[in-house]
Every structure is written in structure tokens, then in C-alpha cells.
Write a protein that holds these residues in place. Structure first.
Motif, mmCIF file in Angstrom:
data_model
loop_
_atom_site.group_PDB
_atom_site.id
_atom_site.type_symbol
_atom_site.label_atom_id
_atom_site.label_comp_id
_atom_site.label_asym_id
_atom_site.label_seq_id
_atom_site.Cartn_x
_atom_site.Cartn_y
_atom_site.Cartn_z
ATOM 1 N N GLU A 1 39.969 54.323 40.781
ATOM 2 C CA GLU A 1 39.850 55.244 41.909
ATOM 3 C C GLU A 1 40.562 54.684 43.131
ATOM 4 O OE1 GLU A 1 37.438 54.324 39.952
ATOM 5 O OE2 GLU A 1 35.998 55.906 39.539
ATOM 6 N N ALA A 2 40.263 53.398 43.433
ATOM 7 C CA ALA A 2 40.813 52.803 44.646
ATOM 8 C C ALA A 2 42.336 52.753 44.593
ATOM 9 C CB ALA A 2 40.247 51.399 44.827
ATOM 10 N N TYR A 3 42.871 52.279 43.454
ATOM 11 C CA TYR A 3 44.326 52.143 43.376
ATOM 12 C C TYR A 3 45.015 53.494 43.409
ATOM 13 C CZ TYR A 3 43.802 47.179 42.480
ATOM 14 O OH TYR A 3 43.500 45.845 42.588
ATOM 15 N N LEU A 4 44.408 54.501 42.761
ATOM 16 C CA LEU A 4 45.022 55.836 42.804
ATOM 17 C C LEU A 4 45.047 56.360 44.236
ATOM 18 C CD1 LEU A 4 43.771 57.725 39.636
ATOM 19 C CD2 LEU A 4 46.056 56.888 40.161
ATOM 20 N N PHE A 5 43.967 56.114 44.959
ATOM 21 C CA PHE A 5 43.893 56.563 46.352
ATOM 22 C C PHE A 5 45.009 55.932 47.191
ATOM 23 C CE2 PHE A 5 42.056 55.587 50.624
ATOM 24 C CZ PHE A 5 42.133 56.864 51.126
ATOM 25 N N VAL A 6 45.180 54.610 47.061
ATOM 26 C CA VAL A 6 46.217 53.940 47.857
ATOM 27 C C VAL A 6 47.604 54.353 47.380
ATOM 28 C CG1 VAL A 6 46.886 51.772 48.848
ATOM 29 C CG2 VAL A 6 44.669 52.006 47.871
ATOM 30 N N ALA A 7 47.737 54.508 46.053
ATOM 31 C CA ALA A 7 49.033 54.940 45.529
ATOM 32 C C ALA A 7 49.414 56.275 46.153
ATOM 33 C CB ALA A 7 48.977 55.065 44.013
ATOM 34 N N PHE A 8 48.418 57.140 46.332
ATOM 35 C CA PHE A 8 48.651 58.454 46.936
ATOM 36 C C PHE A 8 49.168 58.297 48.374
ATOM 37 C CE2 PHE A 8 46.909 62.205 49.188
ATOM 38 C CZ PHE A 8 47.684 63.159 48.548
ATOM 39 N N ILE A 9 48.559 57.383 49.131
ATOM 40 C CA ILE A 9 49.017 57.160 50.515
ATOM 41 C C ILE A 9 50.464 56.673 50.515
ATOM 42 C CG2 ILE A 9 48.666 55.802 52.608
ATOM 43 C CD1 ILE A 9 45.745 55.675 51.971
ATOM 44 N N TYR A 10 50.737 55.648 49.702
ATOM 45 C CA TYR A 10 52.105 55.129 49.634
ATOM 46 C C TYR A 10 53.064 56.235 49.224
ATOM 47 C CZ TYR A 10 51.240 50.114 50.184
ATOM 48 O OH TYR A 10 50.943 48.879 50.676
ATOM 49 N N PHE A 11 52.630 57.031 48.226
ATOM 50 C CA PHE A 11 53.519 58.065 47.694
ATOM 51 C C PHE A 11 53.902 59.061 48.783
ATOM 52 C CE2 PHE A 11 54.354 62.159 45.721
ATOM 53 C CZ PHE A 11 55.335 61.802 44.819
ATOM 54 N N ILE A 12 52.919 59.480 49.585
ATOM 55 C CA ILE A 12 53.211 60.470 50.621
ATOM 56 C C ILE A 12 54.289 59.951 51.566
ATOM 57 C CG2 ILE A 12 52.249 61.649 52.643
ATOM 58 C CD1 ILE A 12 49.887 62.258 51.133
ATOM 59 N N PHE A 13 54.137 58.717 52.018
ATOM 60 C CA PHE A 13 55.120 58.157 52.934
ATOM 61 C C PHE A 13 56.491 58.054 52.276
ATOM 62 C CE2 PHE A 13 51.421 56.818 55.348
ATOM 63 C CZ PHE A 13 51.878 56.971 56.635
ATOM 64 N N CYS A 14 56.532 57.453 51.075
ATOM 65 C CA CYS A 14 57.821 57.194 50.428
ATOM 66 C C CYS A 14 58.497 58.498 50.012
ATOM 67 C CB CYS A 14 57.634 56.310 49.201
ATOM 68 S SG CYS A 14 57.072 54.677 49.607
ATOM 69 N N TYR A 15 57.705 59.442 49.496
ATOM 70 C CA TYR A 15 58.300 60.677 49.007
ATOM 71 C C TYR A 15 58.890 61.470 50.172
ATOM 72 C CZ TYR A 15 58.889 64.900 46.288
ATOM 73 O OH TYR A 15 59.438 65.989 45.653
ATOM 74 N N THR A 16 58.146 61.509 51.297
ATOM 75 C CA THR A 16 58.677 62.201 52.473
ATOM 76 C C THR A 16 60.011 61.589 52.879
ATOM 77 O OG1 THR A 16 56.382 62.257 53.165
ATOM 78 C CG2 THR A 16 57.988 63.071 54.725
ATOM 79 N N MET A 17 60.042 60.251 52.921
ATOM 80 C CA MET A 17 61.286 59.599 53.322
ATOM 81 C C MET A 17 62.409 59.881 52.335
ATOM 82 S SD MET A 17 60.479 55.915 55.002
ATOM 83 C CE MET A 17 59.125 55.307 54.034
ATOM 84 N N SER A 18 62.084 59.898 51.036
ATOM 85 C CA SER A 18 63.172 60.067 50.072
ATOM 86 C C SER A 18 63.680 61.514 50.079
ATOM 87 C CB SER A 18 62.751 59.622 48.672
ATOM 88 O OG SER A 18 61.958 60.581 48.058
ATOM 89 N N ARG A 19 62.781 62.493 50.310
ATOM 90 C CA ARG A 19 63.241 63.878 50.476
ATOM 91 C C ARG A 19 64.172 63.960 51.679
ATOM 92 N NH1 ARG A 19 63.522 65.501 46.228
ATOM 93 N NH2 ARG A 19 64.404 67.326 47.195
ATOM 94 N N TYR A 20 63.764 63.254 52.748
ATOM 95 C CA TYR A 20 64.552 63.251 53.973
ATOM 96 C C TYR A 20 65.937 62.665 53.710
ATOM 97 C CZ TYR A 20 65.875 62.024 58.744
ATOM 98 O OH TYR A 20 66.549 61.897 59.920
ATOM 99 N N ALA A 21 65.971 61.551 52.960
ATOM 100 C CA ALA A 21 67.260 60.922 52.664
ATOM 101 C C ALA A 21 68.158 61.883 51.909
ATOM 102 C CB ALA A 21 67.053 59.641 51.859
ATOM 103 N N SER A 22 67.589 62.599 50.933
ATOM 104 C CA SER A 22 68.475 63.465 50.147
ATOM 105 C C SER A 22 68.882 64.691 50.963
ATOM 106 C CB SER A 22 67.832 63.849 48.814
ATOM 107 O OG SER A 22 66.621 64.480 49.029
ATOM 108 N N ARG A 23 68.010 65.105 51.916
ATOM 109 C CA ARG A 23 68.416 66.213 52.791
ATOM 110 C C ARG A 23 69.597 65.794 53.668
ATOM 111 N NH1 ARG A 23 65.423 68.036 58.006
ATOM 112 N NH2 ARG A 23 67.406 67.381 58.877
#
Lengths: 360, 391
Positions: free
Chosen positions: A327-349
Motif C-alpha cells: 500500500e505504502a509503496y503504491l501510494f508513493v509511486a503514485f505521487i512520483y508518477f504524477i510529477f514525472c508524467y506531467t513533466m514528460s507530457r510537457y517535454a513531448s508537447r
């Protein structure tokens, strides 16, 4: 209005769900069988996940209720939320790191449009950084918070943000040194870049943790957090340098010659002609490196600094709440994912924006 | 501004360059001297002797898994060797699996089948956008939390046990013959590869290829078999048995190893997949059409026409991913797999020789990085020659 792309018109009747399904999932027998197999597996996997995470999840109760239940123990996340996000920051002062994070994220969001990139935004950033540091550290009317108490998400954001702010200009200097005409400077930059890129980041963090204290004169003492920050900057600047170098070599040779023939000296040429073009070309890989840096700050957990990953790990050691790592690791993975995914979408835009020549 | 040929010192670029470099040299030298003086005085104060003398001292710690014989009373040097071998093992297995999985995911990503492509995309995005160390912690937690304790281990096959301590299975007991059988097994593989390449070259030259399948199978099986028979055909098996807190005997695949390899492979494969996708997309569409019009099926076109051409785009970034996996294997220290960095870290904590340990770590990884780069550059040149060269 003239039809630019006749195919588009021909495709128009394919709209609608059933036609979309026919086209993408069931175009022929083989694909249909494959689709059915994948779909059934997906339904089973997602169903199991939903049961665990939502329907059977335990929202209220104690560790005991969680152990008896079937689903995810969200009580644990609720219980440890503040600790995972803020670490050991004094509980009554949490508004300060929260405000600092909101300001930082809002400013990042505001800066996303390339058309806002001018001197004014630079001044805003220069104003924001001391403001955030003041919120975190205190003084001048706010209660002091020791650096040792910083932790969690603010720490992760700080390590990556300050890491980027310093490693970017350092990377530019290294890249200029590497491509420049001074032989000693060039060999110095080449050896630094290749040395750093050849070793794992953890070795630099060990260096920061165990060797930096030996380097400092008697009586000097840097907090471990700052030493780790220095190591991150040292590590990232070598990678930044290689990206900037790619940009420098991508600028048309005519630009260099034109600048020379205008009688500009080296620094004028670089500052006014070459670097603005070179840095723009490499914005997408630069953002990707920033993502890498954001992820790599999690390595400071190995030298026991309480970043987001470390606070999670620490929260799992609580004797009453043993056994809820997933549970804990999935929760933190979700936080990291939101930040990284937003940035990577931004990079490709940005990549798309720039490659279709809106500015060139 | 007019430049004169007999310019003053400041306006002569050559002299200026020399001046700036002298300044730089001075600054670097001063900085280095300062560091060395500080370090020496600090070391003297803490009574730490510098140098690599500690390598021959007794290590005094156990290493949970090792490919060579190692005991706690062996030297630090041997302990570090165990670490290097463990790192190499993970790097080799991890890279092979990551490349295979990466190629599959990359091709899947480009599939015309919508679901396959989306599945691959989701996997790639999730893997690429979460930290590797977090993923390693996650896999390690899963492996140690969902499997039962040693006492209640699953027994999926007779005498094969699955528990928190990993997978334990019976192996043949140690005997003089087994190292030789292993060696002859590798000789068999080398022989098969040699035959394969010889046959391929012959096919290139003459257009006729032998059907080597049965011969190669024979070589593969017979050489180890004959070695085994000649050296006394040992059949004693080392059965795993539950004793105290862990299994004795048999062979163990530890959860640390599995978590590390699994994490590294899934993470790196996602990056490899993007590289393979970009490589395949870089081959012009006409190549597909030409291959199809020659009567090759879609998989055949991919295998014989598209992939070989995409290699020259794929190999350079793939090289840096291979290097990344090797460097990332150092995160083993986070989950307790005894790789080189773990062992060096333990050594550092026990002896206090921080500088030497960090220098050793850096040197070893530099060596790995440089040798991999050299090999990949050689391979890159080879593929560049085979293809038509730059379009």
C-alpha cells in the motif's frame, strides 16, 4: 473551407463506438481472438485490483482490522500521510512547507508557456526561491526549523529543484569548456564529465556522506543534506553538459561564422547568438534529465536522508503497522508518477511545438 | 574595434588564452592542495591510516550469496571480488533479459493492434515515471511479504521450496566432474555459435546452407554428456532440508537477487522499448513495402529487413542503457543484495577507509563502463558496415 486532407473525410464515417471497436479491436479473426484474450485477462487483473484497492479496501479501523480484512489497508496511508509527506517537520508548522510547495508548483505551472519566458519571469523565480527557503528554514519572525527536520515531499522537491537550478548553468560552463579552444580547460572538462558519467550516483552520495567531511577545514561542518545536494549537483551537471554540448553542435555552423564576422568576442558570441539557439533545441532532453533527477533524488534514502522514499520506508518500520509495504509503496509511486508524467507530457508537447516551427 | 597584428597583451587571443588557462590551472591546483591538506590533517586527527593495506586484512563478515568460496575469515580483497562477481552476474542476466523484453515491448508498442500497443504504452509510462529504487523496494516487499515463512514454505514440486528466503531446489552434490561439465557446456554453446556463423558465411558465399539443427543439438548435448561419463558420472544429489531458521543444502535463489533483477529488467526494458520503437520508426516505410512485395510476411519483414537496418539507430542509445543498468545495479545496496557497492559499503563501515572504498567503487565502475563502451563501439562499427551506411 477546402479539405486539406481528403483521407480525413473518408474516415469520418468510422466515428462512433461500434465502428471504433471494429476498426481497433476486431478488424479480423486473428486480432479479434487476441483482443478477447487480452480483454478477459485485463478484466480479471483490473477486477482483482479494484476489489483490493476500492471495494474491499479498509478505510476505518486499526492495524488489526486491516490484517483481518482482504483489501488494501488505506487506514495505514491515512495514519501515516503527514509523516510520509512531511517527515519530521514540526506538526504545528506544516502550513509552511505546504505553502512553499504550492508556490513552487504554481510557479512551475505558470512558467510552462514558452511565450512567458523573459527577464520578468526570471526575477519572479529569483524572488520565489528565497521566499520558499524562508518558509522552510524560518527566521525573520518565523520559528526556526532545523535542516535535520526537513523531510518528505518538500525535501524531494527541494533536492531536485535546487539541483536543477545549479546543475544547468554548471552544465553550460562544462559544455563550453569541452567544446572551447583552450586545451587545458577542455581536458579538465572532458575528464570531469566522463568520470562522473562512468560511475553510479550512489558512489557520489557515499563521497558526500563519508568523504566531504574530511575535505573541510577543521571546525567546519556542513549538514548531510547540503552535502548530498552538492553531490546531486556534481552528478547532474555532467549529464546537463552532454545535453548542452549536443545543442551546441546542432546550431548551424553559419551562425558561429556570422557571429565571428560581426566582430563579437567569444562570450558575446555565445551569450547572444549561440546559446539561445542551442539551449532551445535541447529543451526536451533537458526536461527529461530533470525528470531523471527528480527520480534519482530518491537515492539519498540509501545514505539515510529522509526524502519522500525514506519517510515511507521509516513509516513501514512502525511496529504496530508492520506488513503494509505494498500500500505504502503504491501510494508513493503514485505521487512520483504524477510529477514525472506531467513533466514528460510537457517535454513531448514542447518537442512538438518546437519541431513544427512556431518560433523558427 | 580594430584589431592590430601587434596587439597588446589583452587583445592578443593567444596570449589571453594562455593567461586564462594558467589562471584555471592555478585555481584547480589551489583547490586540490586545500582539499589534500584538509584531508591529511583530518585523517591524522582521527588516526586513520590511508592506503590499501586493509585489503589483506580479515574481513570478518559473511556474504549471503557468492559465486566463489568465501568465508568470514577471508580477506577484504576476496570479499570485494565476491561483490564484483555478483555485480557482473546481475549486469549480465539483467541486460540480456532487459534487451529481449525491450525489443518485444517496442514491437508491441508499434503493433497495429490497439490493445497490445496501449498495454505496452501504459507499462512503459509507469516504469519510466517512477524511481527505480522505489520499484526495487516494492518488488522486495512483495517477495518477502506474500511468501510464507521458512517453516510454512510452499512445496510446488517435491523438494523444491518457496518461502520468504527465496526458492530452494536440489542440485547435484559437489564433485570433481561438475566444473568440467559446466565448462564443456559452454564449449558446446561456443561450438554451436561457431558452426552457425560458419554456415551463415557459407550461405552468403555459395547460397547453400547445411541443415545444422540436429548436428548442433548433438554437439550441445553430447560434449557435456561425454565429459560427465568420463569423469565418473556422479549422481549424488544435495537435497535441501529444513534446519533451524533456514534451509540447508540445495541451491537458493534469494529474494534479493530476484527483486534486483526483476526491478532492473522491467525498468530498463521500458527505456529499451522506446529506443527500439524509435529505431524501427527510423526505417523508411518503403523498406516495409519492398519487403512485403517480395512476399515476406510481416514478421519476416521485421526480422530480415527492418530490424537489421534499425540497429544502427538503436545501438548507440542502447549502449547507454546497458551502462545505466550496470550502474543502477549499485542500488542493490538498498535491498541488501551483496553487490560490489554493498560489500564496499560494509568494508567502509568496518575499516573507516572511506576514501579508498569510494575510489575503489569509482574505479571498478569506470572499468565496467569503459570496457562496455569499447565493446559496443566495436559492435556498432560492425553493424554500420553491414548496412548500406548513411542514407
Amino acid at each position: 473551407m477546402p479539405i486539406k486532407n481528403p483521407e480525413k473525410r473518408a474516415l469520418a464515417p468510422m466515428e462512433g463506438l461500434s465502428l471504433w471497436l471494429k476498426k481497433n479491436l476486431f478488424p479480423d479473426v486473428k486480432s479479434s481472438v487476441l483482443s478477447l484474450v487480452i480483454l478477459s485477462l485485463l478484466v480479471k487483473a483490473l477486477g482483482g485490483l479494484m476489489n483490493w484497492l476500492v471495494f474491499d479496501a479498509i478505510w476505518e479501523g486499526t492495524a488489526q482490522t486491516c490484517r483481518q480484512g482482504e483489501g488494501a489497508c488505506l487506514v495505514f496511508i491515512k495514519e501515516k500521510f503527514l509523516f510520509i509527506i512531511f517527515g519530521f517537520f514540526p506538526r504545528e508548522l506544516l502550513w509552511r512547507p505546504t505553502l512553499a510547495m504550492i508556490l513552487l508548483i504554481a510557479m512551475c505551472f505558470y512558467s510552462r508557456e514558452p511565450k512567458r519566458w523573459n527577464k520578468k519571469i526570471l526575477y519572479k523565480w529569483l524572488l520565489l526561491v528565497p521566499l520558499c527557503s524562508w518558509l522552510m528554514y524560518g527566521g525573520l519572525g518565523l520559528e526556526r526549523v532545523d535542516i535535520g527536520q526537513w523531510g518528505g515531499l518538500p525535501l524531494t522537491l527541494m533536492l531536485s529543484f535546487i539541483g536543477f537550478v545549479f546543475s544547468y548553468p554548471l552544465g553550460i560552463i562544462l559544455a563550453l569548456g569541452r567544446t572551447g579552444s583552450l586545451p587545458f580547460a577542455r581536458s579538465l572538462c572532458v575528464s570531469y564529465i566522463e568520470l562522473i558519467r562512468g560511475v553510479p550516483m550512489i558512489s557520489l552520495l557515499f563521497m558526500a556522506s563519508f568523504m566531504f567531511p574530511l575535505f573541510l577545514p577543521d571546525g567546519w561542518n556542513l549538514p548531510k543534506l547540503l552535502r548530498a545536494q552538492v553531490a546531486i549537483i556534481m552528478f547532474m551537471s555532467a549529464y546537463m553538459a552532454e545535453i548542452v554540448r549536443a545543442g551546441l553542435s546542432a546550431v548551424d555552423k553559419g551562425q558561429y561564422e556570422a557571429a565571428d564576422s560581426l566582430g563579437l568576442n567569444y562570450f558575446q558570441k555565445m551569450r547572444m547568438i549561440i546559446l539561445p539557439q542551442a539551449l532551445k533545441i535541447v529543451i526536451p532532453p533537458t526536461v527529461n534529465t530533470a525528470i531523471g533527477m527528480f527520480k534519482d533524488t530518491s537515492l539519498v534514502a540509501i545514505i539515510a536522508l529522509s526524502d519522500l522514499l525514506m519517510t515511507t520506508k521509516t513509516s513501514l518500520k512502525d511496529a504496530t503497522w508492520l506488513g503494509f509495504s505494498v500500500e505504502a509503496y503504491l501510494f508513493v509511486a503514485f505521487i512520483y508518477f504524477i510529477f514525472c508524467y506531467t513533466m514528460s507530457r510537457y517535454a513531448s508537447r514542447l518537442e512538438k511545438d518546437f519541431s513544427f516551427g512556431a518560433h523558427s | 574595434m580594430v584589431k592590430h597584428s601587434n596587439a597588446s597583451f589583452w587583445n592578443d587571443p593567444k596570449k589571453r588564452a594562455i593567461f586564462f588557462q594558467a589562471l584555471l590551472l592555478l585555481a584547480v591546483g589551489a583547490f586540490a592542495t586545500l582539499l589534500i591538506i584538509n584531508t591529511q590533517s583530518n585523517l591524522a586527527k582521527q588516526n586513520i591510516a590511508s592506503g590499501f593495506g586493509f585489503l589483506t586484512q580479515e574481513a570478518g563478515f559473511e556474504i549471503s550469496e557468492s559465486m566463489i568460496d568465501y568465508w568470514a575469515d577471508d580477506t577484504y580483497k576476496l570479499a570485494l571480488w565476491v561483490g564484483i562477481l555478483n555485480t557482473l552476474k546481475v549486469a549480465l542476466i539483467g541486460n540480456v533479459l532487459a534487451i529481449i523484453l525491450g525489443v518485444f515491448l517496442g514491437i508491441m508498442r508499434l503493433s497495429s493492434h490497439w490493445l497490445l500497443s496501449k498495454l505496452s504504452q501504459v507499462f512503459i509510462e509507469v516504469m519510466r515515471n517512477t524511481p527505480l529504487l522505489l520499484q526495487l523496494f516494492f518488488w522486495y516487499a512483495i517477495l518477502t511479504e506474500i511468501f510464507p515463512s521458512v517453516k510454512e514454505a510452499y512445496e510446488p514440486l517435491p523438494n523444491v521450496f518457496l518461502s520468504q528466503r527465496g526458492l530452494v531446489f536440489p542440485v547435484f552434490a559437489e564433485h570433481i566432474a561438475w566444473p568440467w561439465v559446466k565448462a564443456s557446456f559452454f564449449i558446446g554453446i561456443a561450438g554451436c555459435l561457431g558452426l552457425h556463423f560458419w554456415n551463415k558465411r557459407r550461405k552468403m558465399r555459395t547460397g547453400i546452407a547445411y541443415k545444422l539443427g540436429p548436428i548442433m543439438g548433438g554437439v550441445f548435448v553430447l560434449i557435456p554428456l561425454v565429459t560427465w561419463l568420463l569423469l565418473g558420472a556422479p549422481t549424488v544429489v544435495d537435497w535441501p532440508e529444513l534446519g533451524g531458521f533456514n534451509f540447508n543444502g540445495g541451491m537458493t535463489i534469494t529474494p534479493e537477487f530476484v527483486a534486483l533483477v526483476l526491478g532492473l529488467v522491467l525498468y530498463t526494458a521500458a527505456f529499451n522499448a522506446e529506443i527500439v520503437r524509435a529505431g524501427i520508426q527510423s526505417v523508411s516505410k518503403g523498406q516495409w513495402e519492398a519487403a512485403r512485395s517480395l512476399g515476406l510476411s510481416q514478421p519476416q519483414a521485421l526480422r530480415f529487413v527492418i530490424l537489421p537496418q534499425s540497429l544502427r539507430v538503436i545501438i548507440p542509445p542502447m549502449t547507454s542503457q546497458i551502462l545505466n543498468l550496470i550502474k543502477n545495479s549499485s542500488l542493490a545496496v538498498g535491498i541488501g543484495y551483496p553487490d560490489f557497492v554493498s560489500v564496499a559499503n560494509t568494508t567502509m563501515n568496518q575499516t573507516g577507509q572511506a576514501i579508498e572504498a569510494v575510489v575503489l567503487i569509482m574505479l571498478v565502475y569506470l572499468f565496467f563502463s569503459l570496457s562496455t563502451s569499447l565493446f559496443m563501439n566495436f559492435y556498432n562499427k560492425k553493424t554500420q558496415l553491414i548496412t548500406r551506411g548513411a542514407n
